[in-house]
Motif scaffolding. Structure first.
Motif, PDB file in Angstrom:
ATOM      1  N   LEU A   1      92.346 -42.418  71.539  1.00 31.01           N
ATOM      2  CA  LEU A   1      92.536 -41.733  70.264  1.00 31.01           C
ATOM      3  C   LEU A   1      91.436 -40.696  70.047  1.00 31.01           C
ATOM      4  CD1 LEU A   1      94.242 -41.504  67.728  1.00 31.01           C
ATOM      5  CD2 LEU A   1      92.882 -43.357  66.739  1.00 31.01           C
ATOM      6  N   TYR A   2      90.202 -41.070  70.342  1.00 26.83           N
ATOM      7  CA  TYR A   2      89.073 -40.143  70.235  1.00 26.83           C
ATOM      8  C   TYR A   2      89.300 -38.923  71.127  1.00 26.83           C
ATOM      9  CZ  TYR A   2      84.586 -38.214  71.726  1.00 26.83           C
ATOM     10  OH  TYR A   2      83.580 -37.359  72.084  1.00 26.83           O
ATOM     11  N   SER A   3      89.666 -39.155  72.362  1.00 26.67           N
ATOM     12  CA  SER A   3      89.882 -38.052  73.313  1.00 26.67           C
ATOM     13  C   SER A   3      91.001 -37.125  72.852  1.00 26.67           C
ATOM     14  CB  SER A   3      90.204 -38.603  74.696  1.00 26.67           C
ATOM     15  OG  SER A   3      89.115 -39.312  75.206  1.00 26.67           O
ATOM     16  N   THR A   4      92.060 -37.701  72.347  1.00 26.69           N
ATOM     17  CA  THR A   4      93.186 -36.907  71.848  1.00 26.69           C
ATOM     18  C   THR A   4      92.754 -36.034  70.682  1.00 26.69           C
ATOM     19  OG1 THR A   4      94.760 -38.589  72.555  1.00 26.69           O
ATOM     20  CG2 THR A   4      95.514 -37.040  70.862  1.00 26.69           C
ATOM     21  N   GLN A   5      92.036 -36.626  69.733  1.00 29.80           N
ATOM     22  CA  GLN A   5      91.603 -35.867  68.570  1.00 29.80           C
ATOM     23  C   GLN A   5      90.556 -34.812  68.933  1.00 29.80           C
ATOM     24  OE1 GLN A   5      93.427 -35.936  65.855  1.00 29.80           O
ATOM     25  NE2 GLN A   5      94.529 -37.379  67.146  1.00 29.80           N
ATOM     26  N   LEU A   6      89.723 -35.123  69.881  1.00 37.97           N
ATOM     27  CA  LEU A   6      88.748 -34.154  70.367  1.00 37.97           C
ATOM     28  C   LEU A   6      89.471 -32.937  70.934  1.00 37.97           C
ATOM     29  CD1 LEU A   6      85.688 -33.839  70.704  1.00 37.97           C
ATOM     30  CD2 LEU A   6      85.932 -34.834  72.982  1.00 37.97           C
ATOM     31  N   HIS A   7      90.506 -33.191  71.697  1.00 36.34           N
ATOM     32  CA  HIS A   7      91.310 -32.111  72.273  1.00 36.34           C
ATOM     33  C   HIS A   7      91.986 -31.280  71.165  1.00 36.34           C
ATOM     34  CE1 HIS A   7      93.737 -30.008  75.205  1.00 36.34           C
ATOM     35  NE2 HIS A   7      94.820 -30.318  74.499  1.00 36.34           N
ATOM     36  N   VAL A   8      92.501 -31.939  70.141  1.00 36.06           N
ATOM     37  CA  VAL A   8      93.162 -31.257  69.022  1.00 36.06           C
ATOM     38  C   VAL A   8      92.169 -30.358  68.278  1.00 36.06           C
ATOM     39  CG1 VAL A   8      94.200 -31.636  66.752  1.00 36.06           C
ATOM     40  CG2 VAL A   8      94.979 -32.968  68.708  1.00 36.06           C
ATOM     41  N   LEU A   9      90.970 -30.869  68.070  1.00 38.90           N
ATOM     42  CA  LEU A   9      89.969 -30.123  67.298  1.00 38.90           C
ATOM     43  C   LEU A   9      89.315 -28.995  68.077  1.00 38.90           C
ATOM     44  CD1 LEU A   9      88.308 -33.092  65.395  1.00 38.90           C
ATOM     45  CD2 LEU A   9      89.740 -31.279  64.407  1.00 38.90           C
ATOM     46  N   CYS A  10      89.278 -29.143  69.380  1.00 38.21           N
ATOM     47  CA  CYS A  10      88.623 -28.103  70.198  1.00 38.21           C
ATOM     48  C   CYS A  10      89.665 -27.177  70.723  1.00 38.21           C
ATOM     49  CB  CYS A  10      87.869 -28.724  71.360  1.00 38.21           C
ATOM     50  SG  CYS A  10      86.461 -29.697  70.830  1.00 38.21           S
TER      51      CYS A  10
END
Length: 87
Positions: A78-87
């Motif tokens: 979930l962290y990795s997915t959201q990191l990708h969304v935000l960056c």
């Protein structure tokens, strides 16, 4: 140890909430400042979660429910997915 496990659940819920809110918020609301704040918050939560996990690997048997449920991998994904969304 129980306090650390409880904190992990709280952090997991906070990461989930960030994910939900990012999906719900309109594009107009997603300013550079909005993204920066979410990214900083997400990074802080992940750092604490990862550090707590390392402590738990020493304190707990790998048969503990925390490890068996795959909590770490779920939150990491979930962290990795959201990191990708935000960056």
């Amino acid at each position: 140890m129980e306090g650390l496990l409880q904190r992990q659940l709280i952090i997991a819920e906070a990461v989930q909430k960030i994910s939900t809110n990012i999906k719900k918020d309109s594009a107009i609301r997603k300013t550079a400042e909005y993204i920066r704040k979410r990214l900083v918050n997400l990074e802080e939560l992940w750092d604490e979660f990862d550090n707590n996990h390392k402590k738990l690997t020493v304190l707990c048997d790998n048969k503990h429910e925390y490890f068996q449920s795959g909590t770490y991998l779920s939150v990491k994904e979930l962290y990795s997915t959201q990191l990708h969304v935000l960056c």
